[in-house]
Enzyme design. Sequence first.
Site, PDB file in Angstrom:
ATOM      1  N   LYS A 296       2.757  -2.490   0.664  1.00 18.21           N
ATOM      2  CA  LYS A 296       1.287  -2.123   0.109  1.00 18.21           C
ATOM      3  C   LYS A 296       0.775  -1.226  -0.730  1.00 18.21           C
ATOM      4  O   LYS A 296       0.144  -1.056  -0.772  1.00 18.21           O
ATOM      5  CB  LYS A 296       1.444  -1.143   1.110  1.00 18.21           C
TER       6      LYS A 296
HETATM    7  N1  GLU Z   1       2.017   2.901  11.395  1.00 15.90           N
HETATM    8  C1  GLU Z   1       2.642   1.849  11.387  1.00 15.90           C
HETATM    9  C2  GLU Z   1       3.336   0.836  10.120  1.00 15.90           C
HETATM   10  O1  GLU Z   1       2.275   0.218   9.667  1.00 15.90           O
HETATM   11  C3  GLU Z   1       3.120   0.761  12.520  1.00 15.90           C
HETATM   12  C4  GLU Z   1       3.534  -0.173  13.299  1.00 15.90           C
HETATM   13  C5  GLU Z   1       3.498   0.095  14.390  1.00 15.90           C
HETATM   14  O2  GLU Z   1       2.610  -1.255  15.108  1.00 15.90           O
HETATM   15  O3  GLU Z   1       3.577   0.086  16.019  1.00 15.90           O
HETATM   16  O4  GLU Z   1       3.928   0.269   9.941  1.00 15.90           O
END
Ligand code: GLU
Length: 300
Positions: A296
Amino acid sequence: MRQGLSEDLIARVLGAAPKYTLAELEEKYPPRELADGVMVTRFAPSPTGFMHLGNLYSGLIDYKLAQQSNGVFMLRIEDTDTKREIKEAVGIVIDSLAKFGITNDNEGSDYGPYYQSQRKDIYHSVVADLLRRGLAYPCFLTQEEMDEIRANQSAAGFATGIYGEFARYRDITEEDIVKRLDNGETPSIRLYSMGDPSKRIFFKDFVRGSISVPENNEDIVLIKSTDRLPTYHFAHLCDDHFMRITHVVRGEEYFGTVALHIQMFRMMGWQLPNYIHTSTLDKIDEETGKQRKMSKRKDQ
Ligand code: GLU
């Protein structure tokens, strides 16, 4: 199980008395009435970077599953990692999804708020229940002490982490908790794990089929000492339960902690969501020429 904490002490370790009882939360966020096969999914990005194809791929699966089954698709912003947060990230996520026709059903839904930073009362109310039942405890380990434990474990060839004999505060007494709080120390709240890695947990992953993984014995952090916000593991438990998510689609990097997640759902007596662990989208790094996960931060 250890001895549960008194209400007084729970309020002190959390900084305030919990706002809700579990029964109140169950009533506030009631189970959805869904016809057979209807899926409720969520895309849950952490606003710590830009959006790349891998994120979009995951969001698209969530969206399609919900749409094709006449279900619900929610967008949940996992903004509990305040240190790594990037201001513009949420806007970028929403705009990028919109460009590909992905819109969420948050508006008009009663399962919010959808920013985890606004759900502290929910997490504290759930962790209070675990503290009451002796399934969680305040831990006063400092970063330096944890670094030292990790270094010693690595040197001795042990698995790293806070578990068993390394979980120094696992059986801390009420007197000691009071003494440390009076001293101005702020604890994290850890899970009191009773898992045994020589035993296995069975579950069905919707992509990988029937799977068994070793039980979790780590006393992971549920609530951080720094800002009293939850870790991913604990937030996932509370949110996917109280948002009544039926299918959790997430990258395979979470596969390693699924035993912990199942353990926590069982401790709460809550129904486990269906897990769908997808493969990560990799690329060949331009600089190193090696294959790596998309990032990201680097791959907008
Ligand atoms: N916040 C987590 C991520 O960006 C999400 C993971 C999930 O979907 O449980 O990887």
